[in-house]
Design a protein around this motif. Structure first.
Motif, short mmCIF file in Angstrom:
data_model
loop_
_atom_site.label_atom_id
_atom_site.label_comp_id
_atom_site.label_asym_id
_atom_site.label_seq_id
_atom_site.Cartn_x
_atom_site.Cartn_y
_atom_site.Cartn_z
N LEU A 120 -13.61 36.81 -36.61
CA LEU A 120 -12.39 35.99 -36.61
C LEU A 120 -11.43 36.34 -37.75
CD1 LEU A 120 -13.99 32.52 -35.79
CD2 LEU A 120 -13.16 34.29 -34.22
N ASN A 121 -11.81 37.27 -38.59
CA ASN A 121 -10.95 37.62 -39.73
C ASN A 121 -9.59 38.10 -39.25
OD1 ASN A 121 -10.15 40.11 -41.81
ND2 ASN A 121 -10.84 38.22 -42.78
N ALA A 122 -8.54 37.47 -39.76
CA ALA A 122 -7.14 37.81 -39.45
C ALA A 122 -6.76 37.56 -37.99
CB ALA A 122 -6.84 39.26 -39.82
N ARG A 123 -7.59 36.82 -37.25
CA ARG A 123 -7.28 36.49 -35.86
C ARG A 123 -6.59 35.12 -35.79
NH1 ARG A 123 -10.89 39.17 -32.31
NH2 ARG A 123 -9.51 38.52 -30.61
N ILE A 124 -5.92 34.86 -34.69
CA ILE A 124 -5.40 33.53 -34.38
C ILE A 124 -6.46 32.87 -33.52
CG2 ILE A 124 -3.60 32.18 -33.25
CD1 ILE A 124 -1.70 34.56 -33.81
N ALA A 125 -7.19 31.93 -34.09
CA ALA A 125 -8.31 31.29 -33.41
C ALA A 125 -7.88 29.96 -32.80
CB ALA A 125 -9.45 31.06 -34.39
N ILE A 126 -8.01 29.87 -31.48
CA ILE A 126 -7.68 28.63 -30.77
C ILE A 126 -8.99 27.95 -30.39
CG2 ILE A 126 -6.49 27.56 -28.83
CD1 ILE A 126 -4.65 29.95 -28.69
N LEU A 127 -9.33 26.88 -31.08
CA LEU A 127 -10.55 26.12 -30.82
C LEU A 127 -10.31 25.12 -29.69
CD1 LEU A 127 -11.74 25.45 -34.46
CD2 LEU A 127 -13.15 26.50 -32.68
N VAL A 128 -11.19 25.14 -28.70
CA VAL A 128 -10.97 24.34 -27.50
C VAL A 128 -12.21 23.50 -27.17
CG1 VAL A 128 -10.50 24.43 -25.01
CG2 VAL A 128 -9.38 26.05 -26.55
N ASP A 129 -11.98 22.24 -26.86
CA ASP A 129 -13.03 21.38 -26.31
C ASP A 129 -12.42 20.59 -25.16
OD1 ASP A 129 -15.52 20.30 -25.95
OD2 ASP A 129 -15.71 19.48 -27.97
N ASP A 130 -13.26 19.87 -24.41
CA ASP A 130 -12.72 19.12 -23.27
C ASP A 130 -12.11 17.78 -23.69
OD1 ASP A 130 -15.09 17.80 -23.82
OD2 ASP A 130 -16.07 18.36 -21.93
N GLY A 131 -12.26 17.42 -24.95
CA GLY A 131 -11.64 16.19 -25.45
C GLY A 131 -12.12 15.87 -26.84
N LEU A 132 -11.45 14.92 -27.47
CA LEU A 132 -11.80 14.50 -28.83
C LEU A 132 -11.95 12.99 -28.89
CD1 LEU A 132 -9.34 16.56 -31.09
CD2 LEU A 132 -11.81 16.90 -30.88
N ALA A 133 -13.12 12.55 -29.32
CA ALA A 133 -13.31 11.12 -29.56
C ALA A 133 -13.27 10.88 -31.08
CB ALA A 133 -14.64 10.67 -28.95
N THR A 134 -14.39 11.09 -31.75
CA THR A 134 -14.40 10.94 -33.22
C THR A 134 -13.92 12.21 -33.91
OG1 THR A 134 -16.68 11.74 -33.48
CG2 THR A 134 -16.37 9.38 -33.03
N GLY A 135 -14.08 13.36 -33.26
CA GLY A 135 -13.63 14.62 -33.84
C GLY A 135 -14.58 15.24 -34.83
N SER A 136 -15.80 14.71 -34.98
CA SER A 136 -16.70 15.22 -36.01
C SER A 136 -17.13 16.66 -35.74
CB SER A 136 -17.93 14.31 -36.13
OG SER A 136 -18.63 14.24 -34.89
N THR A 137 -17.43 16.99 -34.49
CA THR A 137 -17.84 18.35 -34.16
C THR A 137 -16.69 19.33 -34.36
OG1 THR A 137 -19.48 17.56 -32.56
CG2 THR A 137 -18.79 19.85 -32.37
N MET A 138 -15.50 18.94 -33.93
CA MET A 138 -14.33 19.80 -34.09
C MET A 138 -14.02 20.00 -35.58
SD MET A 138 -12.10 21.73 -32.64
CE MET A 138 -11.95 21.28 -30.91
N ARG A 139 -14.16 18.96 -36.36
CA ARG A 139 -13.89 19.07 -37.79
C ARG A 139 -14.86 20.07 -38.45
NH1 ARG A 139 -13.30 14.16 -38.42
NH2 ARG A 139 -11.04 14.07 -38.56
N ALA A 140 -16.11 20.03 -38.03
CA ALA A 140 -17.07 20.99 -38.55
C ALA A 140 -16.72 22.40 -38.10
CB ALA A 140 -18.48 20.63 -38.06
N ALA A 141 -16.28 22.55 -36.87
CA ALA A 141 -15.88 23.87 -36.35
C ALA A 141 -14.69 24.42 -37.12
CB ALA A 141 -15.56 23.77 -34.87
N ILE A 142 -13.74 23.57 -37.43
CA ILE A 142 -12.55 24.01 -38.20
C ILE A 142 -12.97 24.56 -39.55
CG2 ILE A 142 -10.48 23.18 -39.39
CD1 ILE A 142 -10.22 21.10 -37.07
N ALA A 143 -13.85 23.83 -40.23
CA ALA A 143 -14.30 24.27 -41.55
C ALA A 143 -15.03 25.61 -41.46
CB ALA A 143 -15.20 23.20 -42.16
N ALA A 144 -15.85 25.76 -40.42
CA ALA A 144 -16.61 27.00 -40.27
C ALA A 144 -15.71 28.18 -39.90
CB ALA A 144 -17.70 26.81 -39.21
N VAL A 145 -14.72 27.94 -39.07
CA VAL A 145 -13.78 29.01 -38.72
C VAL A 145 -12.97 29.41 -39.95
CG1 VAL A 145 -11.67 29.52 -37.42
CG2 VAL A 145 -13.61 28.49 -36.26
#
Length: 217
Positions: A120-145
């Motif tokens: 993912l270095n120097a890429r434009i990363a578009i993180l996708v899920d089917d929806g967001l409730a609390t957002g905890s998983t997406m927040r972890a994914a953002i930090a890892a990306v």
């Protein structure tokens, strides 16, 4: 309400049309529910799709509170403020990391079917899920990306709780949430078909995306 996850992905593509055909873009699905959404989005944008697996590291006595995450590509992110506040030891961090890494690696083997994690270095990363409730998983994914130093991080979901989308907007370069209905109880209530996504379906979508990307190239 969306008919299914595929329709939701096509709807996201309308909001992200400015990335169509961009060579630096990669669409990353959070499995398993995000895979059909990401496949439709990537197909419309004519860009590659991949998976980004993430496992939250929960505080041992309060698992819903994240003290970090492990993710695709051997990435580990630790929330040092949570660790300090909760008095978590390095031994506890290592134990939780080992447990979640084992689950992650098993899921990687099953879903990736031997393909390597994306760079993912120097890429434009578009993180996708089917929806967001609390957002905890997406927040972890953002930090890892972010730990992989991408050029840009974009989060794209068809539907989400307005408060969650507002919070995450502060953490990424671009946030697309196609619908923020209120009251918001659960992601599944906004899909006519919210059937579980199987491992086999995820593998097939990855293979089809690879084939489409090669034909465009």
């Amino acid at each position: 309400m969306f008919r299914d996850r595929s329709e939701a992905g096509h709807e996201l593509a309308r909001h992200l049309a400015h990335y169509a055909g961009c060579p630096d873009v990669i669409v990353l699905a959070l499995p398993r529910g995000g895979a059909p959404v990401a496949f439709a989005l990537a197909a419309d944008l004519r860009v590659p799709m991949d998976l980004f697996l993430v496992r939250k590291l929960g505080v041992p006595w309060q698992p819903e509170l994240a003290m970090g995450a492990v993710a695709s590509g051997g990435v580990r992110v630790i929330a040092r403020d949570v660790v300090r506040t909760c008095g978590i030891t390095e031994e506890q961090i290592e134990r939780a990391s080992a447990e979640q890494n084992a689950v992650l690696q098993q899921n990687e083997r099953i879903l990736r079917n031997g393909r390597p994690a994306p760079n993912l270095n120097a890429r434009i990363a578009i993180l996708v899920d089917d929806g967001l409730a609390t957002g905890s998983t997406m927040r972890a994914a953002i930090a890892a990306v972010r730990a992989q130093q991408p050029q840009r991080i974009v989060v794209a979901v068809p539907v989400g709780a307005e408060s969650t989308c507002t919070q995450l907007r502060q953490e990424v370069d671009e946030m697309v949430c196609a619908s923020t209905p209120e009251p918001f109880w659960a992601v599944g209530q906004w899909y006519a078909d919210f059937s579980p996504v199987s491992d086999q379906e995820v593998r097939e979508l990855l293979a089809r995306s690879d084939q489409a990307t090669r034909s465009v190239a």
